[in-house]
Scaffold this motif. Sequence first.
Motif, PDB file in Angstrom:
ATOM      1  N   GLN A  94      36.105  54.801  78.353  1.00  0.00           N
ATOM      2  CA  GLN A  94      37.040  53.726  78.728  1.00  0.00           C
ATOM      3  C   GLN A  94      38.445  54.239  79.056  1.00  0.00           C
ATOM      4  OE1 GLN A  94      38.539  50.746  75.794  1.00  0.00           O
ATOM      5  NE2 GLN A  94      37.152  49.387  76.866  1.00  0.00           N
ATOM      6  N   ARG A 119      45.946  47.392  61.907  1.00  0.00           N
ATOM      7  CA  ARG A 119      44.989  46.572  62.673  1.00  0.00           C
ATOM      8  C   ARG A 119      43.995  47.423  63.459  1.00  0.00           C
ATOM      9  NH1 ARG A 119      49.154  43.928  60.149  1.00  0.00           N
ATOM     10  NH2 ARG A 119      49.136  41.693  60.600  1.00  0.00           N
ATOM     11  N   ASN A 176      53.096  37.517  79.123  1.00  0.00           N
ATOM     12  CA  ASN A 176      52.828  38.866  78.594  1.00  0.00           C
ATOM     13  C   ASN A 176      51.387  39.086  78.144  1.00  0.00           C
ATOM     14  OD1 ASN A 176      55.464  39.755  78.982  1.00  0.00           O
ATOM     15  ND2 ASN A 176      56.132  38.769  77.079  1.00  0.00           N
ATOM     16  N   ASP A 177      50.549  38.068  78.262  1.00  0.00           N
ATOM     17  CA  ASP A 177      49.153  38.190  77.820  1.00  0.00           C
ATOM     18  C   ASP A 177      48.230  38.398  79.023  1.00  0.00           C
ATOM     19  OD1 ASP A 177      49.913  37.505  75.149  1.00  0.00           O
ATOM     20  OD2 ASP A 177      50.015  35.405  75.784  1.00  0.00           O
ATOM     21  N   ILE A 191      43.728  45.253  73.055  1.00  0.00           N
ATOM     22  CA  ILE A 191      44.737  46.310  72.884  1.00  0.00           C
ATOM     23  C   ILE A 191      45.956  45.799  72.123  1.00  0.00           C
ATOM     24  CG2 ILE A 191      46.425  47.700  74.178  1.00  0.00           C
ATOM     25  CD1 ILE A 191      44.080  48.415  76.082  1.00  0.00           C
ATOM     26  N   ARG A 192      46.401  44.606  72.448  1.00  0.00           N
ATOM     27  CA  ARG A 192      47.577  44.094  71.747  1.00  0.00           C
ATOM     28  C   ARG A 192      47.307  44.004  70.244  1.00  0.00           C
ATOM     29  NH1 ARG A 192      52.350  41.616  72.304  1.00  0.00           N
ATOM     30  NH2 ARG A 192      52.841  40.269  70.549  1.00  0.00           N
ATOM     31  N   TYR A 193      46.159  43.453  69.903  1.00  0.00           N
ATOM     32  CA  TYR A 193      45.852  43.275  68.479  1.00  0.00           C
ATOM     33  C   TYR A 193      45.660  44.614  67.783  1.00  0.00           C
ATOM     34  CZ  TYR A 193      44.254  40.899  64.294  1.00  0.00           C
ATOM     35  OH  TYR A 193      44.154  40.417  63.011  1.00  0.00           O
ATOM     36  N   MET A 194      44.825  45.472  68.387  1.00  0.00           N
ATOM     37  CA  MET A 194      44.498  46.701  67.657  1.00  0.00           C
ATOM     38  C   MET A 194      45.626  47.723  67.686  1.00  0.00           C
ATOM     39  SD  MET A 194      41.310  48.336  69.753  1.00  0.00           S
ATOM     40  CE  MET A 194      41.534  49.249  71.278  1.00  0.00           C
ATOM     41  N   SER A 195      46.684  47.437  68.457  1.00  0.00           N
ATOM     42  CA  SER A 195      47.871  48.302  68.372  1.00  0.00           C
ATOM     43  C   SER A 195      48.930  47.658  67.488  1.00  0.00           C
ATOM     44  CB  SER A 195      48.441  48.561  69.771  1.00  0.00           C
ATOM     45  OG  SER A 195      49.018  47.385  70.312  1.00  0.00           O
ATOM     46  N   GLY A 196      48.566  46.605  66.776  1.00  0.00           N
ATOM     47  CA  GLY A 196      49.535  45.934  65.917  1.00  0.00           C
ATOM     48  C   GLY A 196      50.689  45.326  66.716  1.00  0.00           C
ATOM     49  N   GLY A 197      50.376  44.835  67.916  1.00  0.00           N
ATOM     50  CA  GLY A 197      51.389  44.162  68.731  1.00  0.00           C
ATOM     51  C   GLY A 197      52.314  45.116  69.468  1.00  0.00           C
ATOM     52  N   SER A 213      49.391  51.378  63.895  1.00  0.00           N
ATOM     53  CA  SER A 213      48.954  50.129  64.517  1.00  0.00           C
ATOM     54  C   SER A 213      48.985  48.979  63.513  1.00  0.00           C
ATOM     55  CB  SER A 213      47.544  50.299  65.105  1.00  0.00           C
ATOM     56  OG  SER A 213      47.529  51.385  66.006  1.00  0.00           O
ATOM     57  N   ARG A 214      49.884  49.120  62.540  1.00  0.00           N
ATOM     58  CA  ARG A 214      50.117  48.059  61.538  1.00  0.00           C
ATOM     59  C   ARG A 214      48.841  47.726  60.754  1.00  0.00           C
ATOM     60  NH1 ARG A 214      54.410  50.040  63.034  1.00  0.00           N
ATOM     61  NH2 ARG A 214      55.756  49.008  64.539  1.00  0.00           N
ATOM     62  N   TYR A 239      49.695  39.023  66.559  1.00  0.00           N
ATOM     63  CA  TYR A 239      49.406  40.104  67.527  1.00  0.00           C
ATOM     64  C   TYR A 239      48.227  39.835  68.453  1.00  0.00           C
ATOM     65  CZ  TYR A 239      52.174  42.705  64.061  1.00  0.00           C
ATOM     66  OH  TYR A 239      53.134  43.113  63.185  1.00  0.00           O
ATOM     67  N   CYS A 240      47.581  38.665  68.298  1.00  0.00           N
ATOM     68  CA  CYS A 240      46.438  38.394  69.169  1.00  0.00           C
ATOM     69  C   CYS A 240      46.945  38.128  70.586  1.00  0.00           C
ATOM     70  CB  CYS A 240      45.661  37.210  68.623  1.00  0.00           C
ATOM     71  SG  CYS A 240      44.052  37.062  69.367  1.00  0.00           S
ATOM     72  N   LEU A 241      47.933  37.241  70.676  1.00  0.00           N
ATOM     73  CA  LEU A 241      48.642  36.997  71.932  1.00  0.00           C
ATOM     74  C   LEU A 241      50.118  37.224  71.645  1.00  0.00           C
ATOM     75  CD1 LEU A 241      46.932  33.667  73.112  1.00  0.00           C
ATOM     76  CD2 LEU A 241      46.551  35.951  74.048  1.00  0.00           C
ATOM     77  N   PHE A 271      48.057  53.973  67.929  1.00  0.00           N
ATOM     78  CA  PHE A 271      48.949  53.741  69.073  1.00  0.00           C
ATOM     79  C   PHE A 271      50.384  54.072  68.659  1.00  0.00           C
ATOM     80  CE2 PHE A 271      45.411  51.063  70.211  1.00  0.00           C
ATOM     81  CZ  PHE A 271      45.433  50.932  71.599  1.00  0.00           C
ATOM     82  N   PRO A 294      38.854  36.115  71.919  1.00  0.00           N
ATOM     83  CA  PRO A 294      40.248  36.118  71.472  1.00  0.00           C
ATOM     84  C   PRO A 294      41.041  37.226  72.159  1.00  0.00           C
ATOM     85  CG  PRO A 294      38.751  36.871  69.724  1.00  0.00           C
ATOM     86  CD  PRO A 294      37.903  36.390  70.843  1.00  0.00           C
ATOM     87  N   GLY A 295      42.299  36.937  72.427  1.00  0.00           N
ATOM     88  CA  GLY A 295      43.148  37.924  73.087  1.00  0.00           C
ATOM     89  C   GLY A 295      43.315  37.664  74.569  1.00  0.00           C
ATOM     90  N   LEU A 296      42.535  36.713  75.092  1.00  0.00           N
ATOM     91  CA  LEU A 296      42.677  36.338  76.503  1.00  0.00           C
ATOM     92  C   LEU A 296      43.257  34.933  76.605  1.00  0.00           C
ATOM     93  CD1 LEU A 296      39.177  37.326  78.003  1.00  0.00           C
ATOM     94  CD2 LEU A 296      41.304  38.657  78.098  1.00  0.00           C
ATOM     95  N   ARG A 297      43.852  34.643  77.746  1.00  0.00           N
ATOM     96  CA  ARG A 297      44.113  33.261  78.153  1.00  0.00           C
ATOM     97  C   ARG A 297      43.180  32.984  79.331  1.00  0.00           C
ATOM     98  NH1 ARG A 297      48.479  30.689  76.396  1.00  0.00           N
ATOM     99  NH2 ARG A 297      49.884  31.892  75.060  1.00  0.00           N
ATOM    100  N   ASN A 336      36.743  44.558  76.013  1.00  0.00           N
ATOM    101  CA  ASN A 336      36.961  45.606  75.005  1.00  0.00           C
ATOM    102  C   ASN A 336      38.357  46.216  75.072  1.00  0.00           C
ATOM    103  OD1 ASN A 336      34.618  45.818  73.376  1.00  0.00           O
ATOM    104  ND2 ASN A 336      33.510  46.777  75.049  1.00  0.00           N
ATOM    105  N   ALA A 337      38.966  46.166  76.251  1.00  0.00           N
ATOM    106  CA  ALA A 337      40.307  46.758  76.347  1.00  0.00           C
ATOM    107  C   ALA A 337      41.386  45.671  76.433  1.00  0.00           C
ATOM    108  CB  ALA A 337      40.388  47.720  77.534  1.00  0.00           C
TER     109      ALA A 337
END
Lengths: 337, 326
Positions: free
Chosen positions: A117, A95, B165-166, B101-107, A92-93, A316-318, A102, B141-144, B96-97
């Motif tokens: 979850q 992160r 994609n977000d 998920i995008r961030y904690m999976s490194g994109g 996961s790089r 990687y945030c968005l 992942f 963060p992580g939402l629009r 939490n999900a």
Amino acid sequence: MNASDQKRLLREMIFYRRFEERSFEAYMERKIGGFLHLYSGQEAVATGVLEVARCGHDYVITGYRDHVHAIKAGAPAREVMAELYGKETGSSRGRGGSMHIFDPTVNFMGGYALVGQPFPLAAGLALACKHKGTDQIAICFLGDGANNQGTFHETLNMAALWKLPVLFVCENNLYAIGTRIERSSAVTDQYKRVCAYNIPSSQHDGQDIDVVMAAAGDAIAHVRAGRGPYFIEFMTYRQRGHSMSDSNAYRSKDEERQWLERDPLKIYAERLKKAKVVTDKDIAAMEKSVLNEIENDIVRFAEESPEPRVEDLNKYCLDDQPDPRWIGPLAQGEQHG
Amino acid sequence: MAEIAYWEAIRRAHDEELAHDRMVIAMGEDIGVAGGTYKATSGLYQKYGAERIIDTPISENSYTGIGIGASMAGMRPIIEIMSINFALLALDTLINAAAKIRYMSGGRVSCPIVMRTPGGTAHQLAAQHSARLARMFMSTPGLRVVTPRGPLDAYGMLKSAVRCNDPVIIIEHESMYNMRGEVPDTETFRPLEGAEIVRVGTDVTLIGYNYSVHLCLAAAAKLAAMGISAEVLDLRALRPIDRDTIRRSVEKTHKAVIAEEDEATVGVGSEIISVIMEECFFALDAQPVRVHAADVPVPYNHELEKAAIPNADDVLAAALKVLGRV
């Protein structure tokens, strides 16, 4: 199963045990941070279930005790170790860390720290499989503690209602963190709790990989045939504490000793020796090659890999390359009411 | 160009996106056979079937989680939550999900879901149906987070949200579903970022989002009758905030009023005032003023409810205050 596959499976389980032990050492050396939840003692469950699943094709998702599930699903062990080290080359790089491995290239869709979850996420992956009309299934591994969350009941209900191709694997290790099952679950046999949702379920020995493979094979065949979800419970035991900060004060030495006698590696090794598939010498050679691989390939890779760059903190945030058609900028002057 | 209702605009966006991509599905309580509480999905069950217009049980956290899981495997779910109050039950899977998920999976894994929900007070729905909560999502963060104020954005932002994609949270409003406005007959996308100057003015900037833009517009009309030129700015997106448009407007008018239907504490107005302080403090001629709800759960009684929620006259009074006219 032929002898060479049996030998491979034994080596895999030894590998997973040593991988976890080596990460424990790295944790003590403070090369790994955060929380670290080890899988030692439960190896036969993930190894057995995923041996009879189609890894890389089926979706796999689990909780935070996820290193072995990820590797058996096909994530490179080097990248998993590098993730524990927080390196840029990690799964996961760097992160996610230990709890959030992942690897979507093999459909390993993550480890999650919120207990329960993954239930709905797994059902969602299954919904996608069904919608696309593939013969993929989703496999959700969670502990017995997760079954006391609302997501368990909500998701079982929808999975049954919509006949989703999802296999729920309950790894019942008798403890929800530090609370024993009799003190947290009104019904201790977890497979019985599922009948309220009209989902077939069964309970098996999770320490014997042959039992696991046979039971999981039937369950997977049921799910893959489009007959809806299945819930399978394996009785198992973690040999270490819940995480590194756990003193294990809530369970007796006697109980630990009894379960150590039913160590899944020991059970399988004894059986293969009796069947003359392996000798003590073979096992010693396996141990040696596993340790060599872990030390000289996997740990070295993790140690030598670069850290993520601080300049990439916000990456990687968005979506990093969004399509301006959906995002903007907005042309001013397009007034409307 | 036809004039259609807000709910019809949402319905049209669903219809077009469902037709465009088989991976688009809609899910939520009563959206299929019953046609949707606010009619936003009416007729779509008959057109696209039960597999794509999914009536869910009343299990907000898990059906939202199922949508998120499906999005991780390439689907594009539009998840309706009947009221933003009920979205509190889905915060685990949303915050939490989906957001992480995008961030904690490194994109490596993304969650392109859309979650639509009405967030506002209507008529005497009482405390558990009247929360607004936009501030909770805008801080994640992580939402629009977007807040369409009329049919055009309701239509065009939903379409963009489905393609993006977000994970996108769309906050609608119970009192706007029957509001009418012009929407082009040809397919149109409206961007998910960028504040919009809805009325050009020079003396004061009235900043709103979602329903409060209409309060600002009504106040601006009254100000115009008094010879005061108010600029009205619709934030449109609460995450990310368009700092440049806010700064440019305040640098021009030197005065700002922020109108929100929510309570003030740690809210949209606090955030916008912080942006103004950081971006153009020295452009200000007067301290900015927030117009907001009373700091209580929304009451049932009609008169109490009216007193708890800001109206156009409150915005007008705030504008006069920053202008030194009171």
